[in-house]
Design an enzyme around this catalytic site. Structure first.
Site, PDB file in Angstrom:
ATOM      1  NE  ARG A 147      -3.249  -2.200   2.306  1.00  0.00           N
ATOM      2  CZ  ARG A 147      -3.125  -3.295   3.119  1.00  0.00           C
ATOM      3  NH1 ARG A 147      -2.655  -3.700   4.146  1.00  0.00           N
ATOM      4  NH2 ARG A 147      -4.330  -3.984   3.901  1.00  0.00           N
ATOM      5  CE  LYS A 171      -6.661  -0.392   4.748  1.00  0.00           C
ATOM      6  NZ  LYS A 171      -7.474  -1.138   3.543  1.00  0.00           N
ATOM      7  CG  HIS A 242      -4.037   1.716  -3.657  1.00  0.00           C
ATOM      8  ND1 HIS A 242      -3.715   1.469  -2.402  1.00  0.00           N
ATOM      9  CD2 HIS A 242      -5.144   0.168  -3.688  1.00  0.00           C
ATOM     10  CE1 HIS A 242      -3.681   1.183  -1.524  1.00  0.00           C
ATOM     11  NE2 HIS A 242      -4.380  -0.510  -2.704  1.00  0.00           N
ATOM     12  NE  ARG A 245      -3.054  -3.487  -1.891  1.00  0.00           N
ATOM     13  CZ  ARG A 245      -2.856  -4.388  -0.336  1.00  0.00           C
ATOM     14  NH1 ARG A 245      -0.980  -4.444  -0.697  1.00  0.00           N
ATOM     15  NH2 ARG A 245      -2.900  -4.857   0.403  1.00  0.00           N
ATOM     16  CG  HIS A 268      -6.461  -8.329   0.439  1.00  0.00           C
ATOM     17  ND1 HIS A 268      -6.722  -8.507  -0.589  1.00  0.00           N
ATOM     18  CD2 HIS A 268      -6.261  -7.072   0.579  1.00  0.00           C
ATOM     19  CE1 HIS A 268      -6.654  -7.710  -1.651  1.00  0.00           C
ATOM     20  NE2 HIS A 268      -6.259  -6.365  -0.824  1.00  0.00           N
ATOM     21  CE1 TYR A 277      -6.571  -6.419  -7.821  1.00  0.00           C
ATOM     22  CE2 TYR A 277      -6.492  -7.960  -5.387  1.00  0.00           C
ATOM     23  CZ  TYR A 277      -5.958  -6.895  -6.362  1.00  0.00           C
ATOM     24  OH  TYR A 277      -5.576  -5.696  -5.353  1.00  0.00           O
TER      25      TYR A 277
END
Length: 299
Positions: A147, A171, A242, A245, A268, A277
Site C-alpha cells: 500500500r 491495516k 495503488h 499494487r 487482506h 483480481y
C-alpha cells in the site's frame, strides 16, 4: 419540510461536528427527497411520510437510472434525517429504520498491463538522489504490492535484503513478510548506499524514502510523481499509486500464483477482497477473446 432540513443541518454542525462539505451533501440529498414528497406524492407534512413513500422514492431513483452508489448515499441521508426527526420528537416513529441500504456497484480497479509497467520502469534511472529514490520506490511497490502508506512509512529495520524479504505493518497493525525480487533489491540497495545519505544531510532517520529535508516522503509527492511517470510512458488511464499494487496482484494471478498466497502478500483480512483480481483476469480474457476471435464482439 425545508425548515426541518435546515434544523437537521444545524444539528449536524453543532452536535455531530460535520464539515461544511458533508452538511452540504446531506442538504442536497434531502432537498431532492422533499421535492419528490411534495411534488410527486403531494405530501406536505413530514408526519404523514410512510416507509412505502421512501420506497417509492428509491424506486423513482432507480427508474431514472441513479447509480447504486448515489442511491446508497441518498438513502443514508434520508435515514439520518428520519432518525433525527424521531430523536427530536417531531415524528412518533422512524419510518426509515427498516429500509436496507442497496448494494453498491462493485467497480473493478484500474490495472496496468505488464507491457505498460515495463514502459514505466524503463523510463526510470538513478541519476541523482531523487531519481534513485523514485526508481527504488516504484520497483519496491511493484515487486512487493505494498500500500502507498506502507511504502512511504517503510523503515530501515524492516528491510531484510540478505534474505530477500521485507516486513511491513499494514491495516490493523498486522505485520507481514513479503519477498522482494533480485532486481528490485539491487535498485533499493543502490539507493540506500549511494544516494540516501545525501538526502539525510548528516541527520538520522529510521525511514527508507526521504524528501529534500531528510524527512519521510509524503503520499502526495509520490502520487504526483507516478502521475507524471505514466504520462511520460504514454499511459492515459486514470491511475494512482495503488494501481501498482493492483497490477502486482493481477500479474501474479495471471502467472498462476495461488490466490491465498496473494492474499497473504497483500495483507487482506478476507479472501473475498483478494478475489476482485480474479474478476480482472476474467475481464482480460474476455477482452482478448473479443478482439482476437473472428466472431468476437459481433452480435
Amino acid at each position: 419540510m425545508i425548515n426541518l432540513i435546515t434544523e437537521f443541518c444545524h444539528y449536524l454542525a453543532s452536535e455531530k461536528m460535520h464539515e461544511k462539505n458533508t452538511i452540504d451533501s446531506y442538504k442536497s440529498d434531502l432537498e431532492n427527497y422533499v421535492y419528490f414528497l411534495e411534488n410527486k406524492l403531494l405530501i406536505e407534512d413530514i408526519k404523514h411520510v410512510t416507509t412505502d413513500d421512501i420506497k417509492k422514492y428509491l424506486a423513482y431513483m432507480k427508474k431514472v437510472k441513479y447509480s447504486a452508489s448515489t442511491m446508497s448515499r441518498e438513502l443514508s441521508s434520508i435515514k439520518a434525517f428520519h432518525k433525527f426527526l424521531h430523536l427530536e420528537g417531531i415524528v412518533k416513529e422512524n419510518v426509515a429504520i427498516v429500509i436496507s441500504t442497496p448494494k453498491k456497484d462493485k467497480k473493478l480497479p484500474t490495472i496496468l498491463s505488464v507491457e505498460e509497467v515495463m514502459n514505466m520502469l524503463n523510463l526510470l534511472n538513478d541519476d541523482g538522489p531523487y531519481n534513485a529514490r523514485n526508481h527504488a520506490m516504484v520497483e519496491v511497490m511493484y515487486a512487493c504490492g505494498l500500500r502507498v502508506s506502507e511504502l512511504v512509512n517503510l523503515k530501515i529495520s524492516e528491510l531484510h535484503l540478505t534474505s530477500k524479504m521485507i516486513s511491513t505493518t499494514g491495516k490493523g497493525s498486522k505485520e507481514r513478510l513479503i519477498p522482494i525480487n533480485d532486481y528490485a533489491s539491487k535498485i533499493l540497495k543502490n539507493y540506500l548506499i549511494e544516494h540516501r545519505p545525501k538526502l539525510l544531510k548528516k541527520q538520522s532517520s529510521p525511514y527508507v524514502f526521504l524528501n529534500n529535508l531528510g524527512e519521510p516522503i509524503s503520499r502526495q509527492s509520490f502520487f504526483k510523481f507516478i502521475k507524471k511517470l505514466c504520462l511520460d510512458a504514454g499511459i492515459e488511464k486514470e491511475i494512482s499509486p495503488h494501481t501498482l499494487r493492483h497490477s502486482f496482484a493481477t500479474h501474479l494471478l495471471e502467472a498462476g500464483t495461488d490466490l491465498r498466497l496473494i492474499q497473504e502478500m497483500l495483507g487482506h483480512e478476507d479472501i473475498s477482497t483478494t478475489q476482485i483480481y480474479t474478476h480482472l483476469s476474467k475481464q482480460k480474457i474476455k477482452n482478448v477473446y473479443n478482439s482476437s476471435h473472428p466472431r468476437g464482439g459481433k452480435a
